[in-house]
Scaffold this active site. Structure first.
Site, PDB file in Angstrom:
ATOM      1  N   GLU A   1      25.919  13.364 -18.926  1.00  0.00           N
ATOM      2  CA  GLU A   1      26.451  13.170 -17.636  1.00  0.00           C
ATOM      3  C   GLU A   1      26.927  11.875 -17.152  1.00  0.00           C
ATOM      4  OE1 GLU A   1      23.094  11.907 -15.325  1.00  0.00           O
ATOM      5  OE2 GLU A   1      24.166  12.263 -13.659  1.00  0.00           O
TER       6      GLU A   1
ATOM      7  N   GLN B   1      23.546  18.198  -8.449  1.00  0.00           N
ATOM      8  CA  GLN B   1      22.289  17.932  -9.466  1.00  0.00           C
ATOM      9  C   GLN B   1      21.080  17.583  -8.523  1.00  0.00           C
ATOM     10  OE1 GLN B   1      23.332  15.689 -13.061  1.00  0.00           O
ATOM     11  NE2 GLN B   1      21.515  14.526 -12.434  1.00  0.00           N
ATOM     12  N   GLY B   2      19.972  18.464  -8.575  1.00  0.00           N
ATOM     13  CA  GLY B   2      18.789  18.133  -7.782  1.00  0.00           C
ATOM     14  C   GLY B   2      17.724  17.654  -8.808  1.00  0.00           C
TER      15      GLY B   2
ATOM     16  N   SER C   1      24.023  13.318  -4.857  1.00  0.00           N
ATOM     17  CA  SER C   1      25.178  13.313  -4.074  1.00  0.00           C
ATOM     18  C   SER C   1      26.083  14.601  -4.244  1.00  0.00           C
ATOM     19  CB  SER C   1      26.136  12.210  -5.241  1.00  0.00           C
ATOM     20  OG  SER C   1      25.829  12.172  -6.452  1.00  0.00           O
TER      21      SER C   1
ATOM     22  N   SER D   1      16.160  13.864  -8.914  1.00  0.00           N
ATOM     23  CA  SER D   1      15.193  12.796  -8.369  1.00  0.00           C
ATOM     24  C   SER D   1      14.774  13.308  -7.154  1.00  0.00           C
ATOM     25  CB  SER D   1      15.971  11.540  -7.814  1.00  0.00           C
ATOM     26  OG  SER D   1      16.702  10.908  -9.203  1.00  0.00           O
TER      27      SER D   1
END
Lengths: 343, 374
Positions: free
Chosen positions: B240, B122-123, B157, B125
């Site tokens: 999430e 998940q991109g 992550s 931040s």
């Protein structure tokens, strides 16, 4: 698993909440008060006295989940009726013994009030054989206290209500009765130790439910104030330093509610193994109730430190409720030992 | 009706699952080093899927079982109790694709997501967009039927082995900051993507920063409308990795059992009973609140901001657990023994940072639940 409340219980909660709000004066009483008789009558007419005690024992029936709803709704408006003691815990304990139906019926109808006689440390029932005196808890309008007459065999007894103490909260009546100078009249047949253990679980749930109500009451006070009190040109609730305190208070309150709801379900469905859930609920509510009430005083500032604010009444109730039947230290110690004994 | 007990169907599900876990767990080769456990996530995901334990509450038309959320709660319970890895956190991605994806995108992405054959990261931040996520600057410029992406993501992550990335990008620099964001599904093998591991305070290298240099993404891989990325992220982020679907309470309980065993074996003093009882109470209350959140409000009310309450309770609990363990074993930890407890303690300090900081969660509770002014 299903955690949706029935419409009936939702209605019960709102009826009692309205009753409680109606009886809440604008400002806390300045002197010691006695709960008024008409309010007690109303509770009797609503069928709430001895709630959770079976009909065959002289009560109106009902679940302990309902008892916890009523206790919570009353505490939200700091109601002064001695519901926990005289209203539900005494009849539930009497009902553990055979031969007490007459006493329970008199409580159910609202004709008689009997308070609960506790040990000096407030952690459990007083026993006339072991202690020199009993502290009457939540016994406004009561003429007698229910205590243990003896532990072997386990028997109940009634003693006179004794003299009133200048206790922490001027609207919750505490008394003291010396066993040495009074009659100890046994009541009912001997009871089984397991019956007392499951009553203890009920007591922990009811007192914890009251603490959650106290937390909800104090939280409304703080949140309501933070929305309208303006400083530096904006409502103080817009400042994160204030908002975060109130958020913490909400989190603790909601968490405590989930612990009490589970423990009440446990009492209703597995009364013989409900003590651990009861201890968990009591340990948690006793841990978070006082800090939640302290938060409100801080949020209200100088206004919260006046006698005329309900903030100190909620705080006093939190302190008293945390101590009754053992505080968080008491129960976490018990839980820690019980869990290592089990592994 | 309030009932914490299992229905007959739930009890059968729990028993079947417990039996399966007992059988399957020894074959998982769970790495001792907590650091390497992420690597075991993908095979575990595929094992669970093959046995039919993934997507329990997903709609049937997308390969799920269409069961109520109770079953997800039981799955978390049982896996946590057994000391297994938690179930795969695919709720967020699944929800985003189900709600905002085109039929073609759903068919393309959902089966692999569900089965674990395709791993996602998940991109979100960026170095200058943390709590203020909407100020993100990774840019996507539309040219014909594709976007060209340039920028940097951080704290990503699983980036090192993920096949795909759900990426938030800025597609309109002139629009107000929330309105200029779009969401792209990006193939991690695309030209111009560079993944660099980041070492954390624990020593772990679980996280990475991801660089995008002229990465071409087909416009057909945009999820939802252009400028709709913020809404997608916000309406689905509550699914999430919430405490409700990561078995947090069960994992904390397992850590507590390790402490209780140490006390029983005389490693910890008998006087630790009260501290351990206190931890039990915090963990149990967290578990009960997660259940209440999942089951009592889920049916008819929005579960949105309530997740923040679970998260705040989980933070309190995990940090209390870490601190108690640290205090009870502090001399040994200083001497370099009991390294796993030091790791747990240090990691607990991140609990109030990742997934929305403690302060952001409190803002959400204060404004969305309590109704305090902004």
């Amino acid at each position: 698993m299903d955690l949706t409340q029935t419409d009936e219980d939702r209605l019960l909660f709102s009826v009692v909440r309205d009753f409680s709000a109606k009886h809440m004066p604008e400002v806390p009483p300045r002197e010691e008060t006695r709960p008024d008789r008409s309010g007690w009558r109303e509770l009797a007419e609503l069928g709430l006295l001895a709630l959770g005690t079976e009909e065959s024992r002289g009560g109106p029936g009902g679940t302990w989940l309902q008892v916890s709803l009523v206790a919570r709704a009353l505490a939200q408006s700091a109601n002064d009726q001695p519901y926990l003691g005289c209203g539900v815990l005494v009849p539930a304990l009497l009902a553990a013994a055979d031969g007490t139906t007459g006493h329970v019926s008199a409580i159910t109808s609202g004709d008689r009030r009997i308070g609960l006689g506790l040990r000096a440390d407030l952690c459990g029932l007083a026993c006339a054989e072991d202690e020199s005196y009993a502290i009457g808890f939540d016994c406004g309008g009561a003429d007698a206290l229910l205590v243990l007459a003896s532990r072997r065999p386990l028997r109940l007894a009634l003693v006179p209500a004794g003299s009133r103490l200048g206790a922490i909260d001027s609207s919750i009546v505490l008394t003291r009765t010396d066993f040495t100078s009074t009659d100890v009249a046994t009541v009912g047949d001997p009871i089984q130790p397991e019956a007392v253990a499951s009553w203890e679980a009920k007591a922990l749930v009811a007192v914890s439910a009251g603490l959650v109500g106290t937390m909800q009451g104090t939280h409304s006070l703080a949140a309501g104030h933070a929305k309208i009190r303006t400083q530096f040109g904006q409502p103080i609730g817009a400042f994160q330093a204030v908002a975060h305190m109130i958020a913490d208070q909400y989190v603790s309150t909601d968490a405590a509610l989930s612990a009490v709801q589970y423990a009440a379900w446990r009492v209703d469905n597995f009364p013989n193994t409900a003590l651990m859930a009861g201890r968990t609920a009591k340990a948690y509510t006793a841990q978070v109730a006082r800090p939640a009430c302290e938060t409100t005083i801080q949020v209200l500032g100088g206004m919260g430190f006046l006698w005329d604010s309900w903030a100190h009444v909620f705080l006093r109730r939190a302190i008293l409720g945390s101590a009754i039947f053992g505080d968080d230290q008491h129960h976490t110690g018990m839980i820690g030992e019980a869990r290592s004994a089990a592994t | 009706v309030i009932d914490y007990g299992d229905s007959p169907a739930e009890a059968k599900f729990r028993a079947d699952l417990t039996a399966w876990v007992k059988e399957a767990l020894p074959h998982l080769n769970l790495p001792q080093n907590v650091d390497d456990r992420d690597q075991a996530e993908a095979p575990w995901h595929r094992m669970l899927y093959k046995a039919g334990w993934v997507g329990l509450s997903w709609p049937v038309e997308y390969g799920g079982k269409g069961l109520p959320p109770t079953y997800e709660a039981i799955l978390n319970d049982v896996l946590g109790e057994a000391g297994a890895l938690p179930p795969p956190a695919i709720g967020f991605l699944g929800r985003a694709l189900q709600m905002y994806g085109t039929e073609e995108q759903r068919l393309m992405f959902l089966p692999g997501l569900l089965s674990g054959e395709v791993q996602w990261c998940q991109g979100f931040s960026e170095p200058d967009a943390g709590s203020d996520l909407a100020s993100l600057r990774t840019r996507a410029v539309r040219t014909g039927d594709r976007y060209v992406v340039n920028g940097q993501k951080v704290w990503t992550s699983r980036a090192a082995w993920a096949d795909w990335c759900l990426l938030l990008v800025r597609t309109d620099v002139d629009a107000p900051k929330h309105a200029g964001i779009s969401c792209l599904a990006v193939d991690m093998r695309s030209q111009g993507i560079e993944v660099r591991p980041l070492q954390q305070a624990t020593g772990s290298k679980r996280f990475a920063e991801v660089f995008f240099r002229d990465v071409e993404v087909p416009a057909a891989q945009r999820i939802g409308p252009e400028g709709g990325g913020w809404k997608l992220a916000m309406t689905t982020v509550k699914y999430e990795r919430g405490p409700a679907d990561t078995g947090m309470a069960s994992r904390y309980l397992l850590a507590l059992r390790r402490l209780e065993n140490l006390r029983r074996d005389g490693v910890l003093p008998a006087s630790a009973a009260r501290d351990l009882g206190h931890l039990y109470v915090q963990i149990e209350v967290l578990r009960l609140h997660i259940l209440m959140d999942l089951l009592s409000r889920g049916a008819h009310e929005s579960t949105g901001p309530e997740t923040s309450v679970d998260k705040l309770l989980a933070i309190r609990t995990e940090q209390q657990l870490g601190q108690t363990a640290l205090q009870l074993m502090t001399a040994n930890i200083c001497k370099g023994e009991d390294a796993d407890w030091l790791y747990d303690y240090l990691r607990s300090r991140a609990a109030s940072i990742y997934g929305g900081t403690e302060q952001i969660q409190k803002n959400l509770v204060a404004t969305r639940i309590v109704g305090l002014p902004r």
